[in-house]
Write a protein that holds these residues in place. Structure first.
Motif, short mmCIF file in Angstrom:
data_model
loop_
_atom_site.label_atom_id
_atom_site.label_comp_id
_atom_site.label_asym_id
_atom_site.label_seq_id
_atom_site.Cartn_x
_atom_site.Cartn_y
_atom_site.Cartn_z
N SER A 1 0.85 -1.18 0.00
CA SER A 1 0.00 0.00 0.00
C SER A 1 0.89 1.23 0.00
O SER A 1 2.05 1.18 0.40
N GLY A 2 0.33 2.36 -0.45
CA GLY A 2 1.10 3.60 -0.45
C GLY A 2 0.56 4.60 -1.44
O GLY A 2 -0.52 4.42 -2.04
N ASN A 3 1.31 5.67 -1.62
CA ASN A 3 0.92 6.78 -2.51
C ASN A 3 1.96 6.95 -3.61
O ASN A 3 3.15 6.66 -3.40
N TYR A 4 1.52 7.45 -4.74
CA TYR A 4 2.47 7.85 -5.77
C TYR A 4 1.89 8.98 -6.61
O TYR A 4 0.68 9.18 -6.66
N ARG A 5 2.78 9.71 -7.22
CA ARG A 5 2.40 10.79 -8.13
C ARG A 5 3.28 10.69 -9.37
O ARG A 5 4.34 10.06 -9.34
N LYS A 6 2.82 11.29 -10.46
CA LYS A 6 3.54 11.11 -11.72
C LYS A 6 3.40 12.31 -12.63
O LYS A 6 2.45 13.10 -12.52
N LEU B 1 -3.47 3.25 -31.28
CA LEU B 1 -2.33 2.86 -30.46
C LEU B 1 -1.83 4.08 -29.70
O LEU B 1 -1.80 5.19 -30.26
N THR B 2 -1.43 3.88 -28.47
CA THR B 2 -0.91 4.97 -27.65
C THR B 2 0.32 4.50 -26.88
O THR B 2 0.36 3.37 -26.39
N TYR B 3 1.31 5.37 -26.81
CA TYR B 3 2.49 5.11 -25.98
C TYR B 3 2.63 6.25 -24.97
O TYR B 3 2.53 7.42 -25.32
N ARG B 4 2.85 5.88 -23.71
CA ARG B 4 3.05 6.85 -22.64
C ARG B 4 4.34 6.57 -21.89
O ARG B 4 4.65 5.42 -21.58
N LEU B 5 5.08 7.63 -21.60
CA LEU B 5 6.24 7.55 -20.73
C LEU B 5 5.92 8.34 -19.47
O LEU B 5 5.60 9.53 -19.55
N ALA B 6 6.01 7.69 -18.31
CA ALA B 6 5.65 8.33 -17.05
C ALA B 6 6.80 8.22 -16.07
O ALA B 6 7.43 7.16 -15.94
N ARG B 7 7.07 9.31 -15.37
CA ARG B 7 8.00 9.28 -14.24
C ARG B 7 7.17 9.26 -12.97
O ARG B 7 6.38 10.18 -12.74
N VAL B 8 7.33 8.22 -12.17
CA VAL B 8 6.47 8.00 -11.02
C VAL B 8 7.29 8.08 -9.73
O VAL B 8 8.34 7.43 -9.62
N GLN B 9 6.81 8.87 -8.79
CA GLN B 9 7.44 9.02 -7.48
C GLN B 9 6.59 8.30 -6.44
O GLN B 9 5.40 8.61 -6.28
N PHE B 10 7.18 7.33 -5.75
CA PHE B 10 6.47 6.54 -4.75
C PHE B 10 6.84 7.00 -3.34
O PHE B 10 8.01 7.17 -3.02
N VAL C 1 9.07 0.76 2.65
CA VAL C 1 9.99 0.87 1.52
C VAL C 1 10.40 2.34 1.40
O VAL C 1 9.53 3.21 1.29
N PRO C 2 11.70 2.66 1.40
CA PRO C 2 12.12 4.05 1.26
C PRO C 2 11.58 4.67 -0.02
O PRO C 2 11.42 3.98 -1.04
N ALA C 3 11.29 5.97 0.01
CA ALA C 3 10.77 6.68 -1.17
C ALA C 3 11.72 6.51 -2.35
O ALA C 3 12.95 6.53 -2.20
N PHE C 4 11.14 6.33 -3.54
CA PHE C 4 11.95 6.17 -4.75
C PHE C 4 11.13 6.55 -5.96
O PHE C 4 9.91 6.73 -5.88
N PRO D 1 18.51 -5.65 -0.68
CA PRO D 1 17.13 -5.64 -0.16
C PRO D 1 16.32 -4.43 -0.63
O PRO D 1 15.12 -4.53 -0.82
N VAL D 2 16.98 -3.27 -0.81
CA VAL D 2 16.25 -2.07 -1.24
C VAL D 2 15.75 -2.24 -2.67
O VAL D 2 14.57 -2.00 -2.97
N LYS D 3 16.62 -2.66 -3.58
CA LYS D 3 16.20 -2.86 -4.97
C LYS D 3 15.17 -3.97 -5.08
O LYS D 3 14.26 -3.91 -5.91
N ASP D 4 15.31 -4.98 -4.24
CA ASP D 4 14.34 -6.08 -4.22
C ASP D 4 12.96 -5.56 -3.83
O ASP D 4 11.95 -5.88 -4.46
N GLN D 5 12.89 -4.72 -2.79
CA GLN D 5 11.62 -4.14 -2.35
C GLN D 5 11.02 -3.24 -3.43
O GLN D 5 9.82 -3.26 -3.68
N GLN D 6 11.87 -2.45 -4.09
CA GLN D 6 11.38 -1.55 -5.13
C GLN D 6 10.77 -2.33 -6.29
O GLN D 6 9.71 -1.97 -6.81
N TRP D 7 11.43 -3.41 -6.70
CA TRP D 7 10.92 -4.20 -7.81
C TRP D 7 9.57 -4.82 -7.49
O TRP D 7 8.61 -4.68 -8.25
#
Length: 245
Positions: free
Chosen positions: A123-128, A147-156, A167-170, A216-222
């Motif tokens: 659970s958590g919040n994100y913005r993009k 057809l549509t392609y989107r590139l999004a930068r997402v902050q969690f 999970v630390p913010a990323f 462990p950090v990259k594992d949690q992010q994935w």
């Protein structure tokens, strides 16, 4: 197309648990000043999504979207609240082709629980912020494919891996592609349409490998937000009648 929709629906239901639940990056089909388009759709998870687009001046489109996912099962559910706003442009490439570009921002809360062999919950919040481009073709039988392609930068932020592992913010990038088919309902009116959409969202994160040094950090992010996320929906669209082709 029916078989592909069924396949994506199954994938959407069985994909790994992730807090990220992509909005559908479907291009609006407004193509003249003053035109309005409103849509509503449902996904296999039970998530409802609404979209709207309006052209205040020629070649300019304002878009908005919102989605709501309600808890429907005790061990398999997606609860989410999301909203997006966008501003873009559109151009007719001949009588039957439409090009659309949009940039925008969005915010979301999500709580997902998934039980297969074990139980996963995030659970958590994100913005993009996002940018997208779409291309659509109108057929003589009042149907449209696009057809549509989107590139999004997402902050969690405030992501929690149950039971209560923060999970630390990323941030990450998501590449999201979709295809849709729209068919007029009641030929000759140009007002009501049925629409089917399918697509896939993937991140720029690298999946954990047993041969890599454990991080462990990259594992949690994935696992919390990097896993591929297919989506599929069926819905209806209402729009002002199009100009004759």
């Amino acid at each position: 197309m029916k078989h592909l929709l069924y396949s994506l629906a199954a994938a959407a239901l069985t994909t790994s648990c992730t807090v990220y639940a992509p909005m559908q990056p479907v291009m609006p089909l407004v193509e003249s000043q003053g035109q309005v388009e409103v849509g509503a759709s449902v996904q296999p998870t039970g998530r409802l999504e609404a979209t709207a687009a309006y052209s205040p001046v020629q070649h300019v489109v304002v878009t908005g979207a919102g989605t709501l996912g309600l808890k429907v099962e005790p061990n398999n559910y997606l609860k989410t609240r999301q909203a997006e706003l966008g501003l873009g442009t559109y151009w007719n490439l001949g009588p039957r082709w439409l090009l659309s570009t949009t940039g925008g921002v969005g915010a979301a809360f999500a709580d997902r629980r998934y039980q297969f062999i074990g139980v996963e919950q995030f659970s958590g919040n994100y913005r993009k912020v996002f940018g997208q481009v779409g291309l659509a073709h109108h057929f003589a039988d009042a149907s449209t494919v696009g057809l549509t392609y989107r590139l999004a930068r997402v902050q969690f932020d405030n992501i929690v891996d149950r039971p209560l592992n923060t999970v630390p913010a990323f941030s990450l990038l998501r590449h999201e592609a979709s295809a849709f088919y729209r068919q007029e309902v009641g030929k000759g009116f140009g007002t009501w349409y049925m629409q089917g959409t399918m697509g896939l969202s993937i991140s720029n994160l690298k999946a954990p490998s047993h041969t890599d040094t454990f991080d462990p950090v990259k594992d949690q992010q994935w696992y919390s937000a990097g896993v591929p996320a297919p989506f599929v929906s069926l819905g209806v669209v209402w729009r002002l009648p199009q100009k004759s082709r």
